[in-house]
Design a protein around this motif. Structure first.
Motif, PDB file in Angstrom:
ATOM      1  N   ASP A   1      10.565  -4.398  -2.435  1.00 45.67           N
ATOM      2  CA  ASP A   1      10.395  -5.059  -3.832  1.00 45.67           C
ATOM      3  C   ASP A   1       9.041  -6.046  -3.554  1.00 45.67           C
ATOM      4  OD1 ASP A   1      12.708  -3.968  -5.177  1.00 45.67           O
ATOM      5  OD2 ASP A   1      13.912  -5.462  -4.350  1.00 45.67           O
TER       6      ASP A   1
ATOM      7  N   THR B   1       6.027  -3.699  -3.528  1.00 48.42           N
ATOM      8  CA  THR B   1       6.095  -3.086  -4.774  1.00 48.42           C
ATOM      9  C   THR B   1       5.155  -4.036  -5.893  1.00 48.42           C
ATOM     10  OG1 THR B   1       8.045  -1.448  -5.019  1.00 48.42           O
ATOM     11  CG2 THR B   1       7.324  -2.161  -6.883  1.00 48.42           C
ATOM     12  N   ARG B   2       5.812  -5.320  -5.797  1.00 49.82           N
ATOM     13  CA  ARG B   2       4.970  -6.412  -6.508  1.00 49.82           C
ATOM     14  C   ARG B   2       3.496  -6.666  -6.051  1.00 49.82           C
ATOM     15  NH1 ARG B   2       6.842 -10.728  -9.588  1.00 49.82           N
ATOM     16  NH2 ARG B   2       8.480  -9.159  -9.943  1.00 49.82           N
TER      17      ARG B   2
ATOM     18  N   GLN C   1       1.541  -3.269  -6.827  1.00 40.26           N
ATOM     19  CA  GLN C   1       1.575  -2.905  -8.270  1.00 40.26           C
ATOM     20  C   GLN C   1       1.716  -1.645  -8.216  1.00 40.26           C
ATOM     21  OE1 GLN C   1       1.531  -5.387 -11.185  1.00 40.26           O
ATOM     22  NE2 GLN C   1       2.133  -6.538  -9.133  1.00 40.26           N
ATOM     23  N   VAL C   2       2.544  -0.708  -7.587  1.00 47.51           N
ATOM     24  CA  VAL C   2       2.829   0.564  -7.726  1.00 47.51           C
ATOM     25  C   VAL C   2       4.274   0.730  -7.710  1.00 47.51           C
ATOM     26  CG1 VAL C   2       0.592   1.069  -6.418  1.00 47.51           C
ATOM     27  CG2 VAL C   2       2.911   0.865  -5.106  1.00 47.51           C
ATOM     28  N   ASP C   3       4.864   1.956  -8.198  1.00 46.87           N
ATOM     29  CA  ASP C   3       6.116   2.416  -8.172  1.00 46.87           C
ATOM     30  C   ASP C   3       6.623   2.204  -6.748  1.00 46.87           C
ATOM     31  OD1 ASP C   3       8.335   4.972  -8.314  1.00 46.87           O
ATOM     32  OD2 ASP C   3       8.212   4.136 -10.117  1.00 46.87           O
ATOM     33  N   LYS C   4       8.025   1.974  -6.729  1.00 45.11           N
ATOM     34  CA  LYS C   4       8.997   1.731  -5.639  1.00 45.11           C
ATOM     35  C   LYS C   4       8.751   3.076  -5.024  1.00 45.11           C
ATOM     36  CE  LYS C   4      12.176  -1.105  -5.483  1.00 45.11           C
ATOM     37  NZ  LYS C   4      13.486  -1.813  -5.495  1.00 45.11           N
TER      38      LYS C   4
END
Length: 228
Positions: A203, A206-207, A210-213
């Motif tokens: 998480d 991902t933040r 700024q991409v999909d997990k």
């Protein structure tokens, strides 16, 4: 008057800390590092060998004439000569490395947290560069400085900044690097971010990126090669 004196002391303390940002200067001729569980005096994280027991071998390293094995996914190999390989470097504030590159081999983006690096190319051609730290103006981006180097060319990478070397030729390349620390350290960016143990919470990454997990999980599932 007391306030002014206190302010002067604070300024002098800050200036002193800046002067000694790198390895401190030795206060003796040498402090050859030695592994001795019975010793209790450490200098720069190493124990000093009894000066009376020091030999020329403590200041000697052989083998930088031999190419490093570049048969790995990065196509590069770094052969370091730090205090961990050459005990006589302890307290002297310098080290060096040989860098070998297969055609199109890469020394991936990394930093040396404790050293400035100066690189000289002796064979082949390398595309090198470094990125500045975050600018004070939030509207500006980190600046990239790059150069293609050929035999005899020299480039310097400032302390702590992310940098890389990439062989842009179809032949092998060789370079030598000098570093301003006996133990400069290496943080390979991809390895540290995606290959840590235990892994960084997906998480968080991902933040941050700024991409999909799923992208983060894929990257964390890769084997991140160390070319040292």
């Amino acid at each position: 008057m007391a306030t002014r004196l206190l302010l002067s002391i604070v300024i002098l303390a800050l200036a002193s800390s800046l002067v000694h940002a790198s390895d401190p200067s030795p206060l003796q001729d040498f402090c050859v590092a030695v592994n001795d569980s019975k010793a209790s005096v450490f200098v720069n994280g190493k124990i000093c060998k009894d000066p009376g027991m020091v030999t020329p071998e403590d200041f000697f390293f052989s083998g930088l004439n031999k190419p490093g094995n570049t048969s790995n996914p990065l196509g590069s190999r770094v052969t370091p000569v730090t205090v961990n390989q050459l005990a006589g470097l302890n307290t002297l504030g310098i080290s060096l490395a040989r860098l070998d590159f297969a055609p199109y081999g890469l020394n991936p983006p990394h930093t040396h947290p404790r050293a400035t690096e100066i690189l000289v190319v002796v064979e082949g051609s390398l595309y090198v560069g470094f990125v500045t730290s975050n600018p004070a103006n939030p509207n500006q981006k980190n600046k990239l400085f790059t150069k293609t180097l050929y035999p005899g060319d020299v480039f310097v990478f400032p302390e702590g900044l992310i940098h890389f070397q990439f062989n842009v030729g179809n032949t092998n390349a060789v370079a030598f690097a000098g570093l301003s620390s006996q133990n400069p350290g290496v943080i390979t960016i991809a390895n540290a971010v995606f290959g840590s143990d235990p892994p960084i919470n997906s998480d968080v990454l991902t933040r941050a990126f700024q991409v999909d997990k799923n992208v983060i999980k894929y990257l964390q599932g890769q084997f991140w090669w160390d070319n040292n």
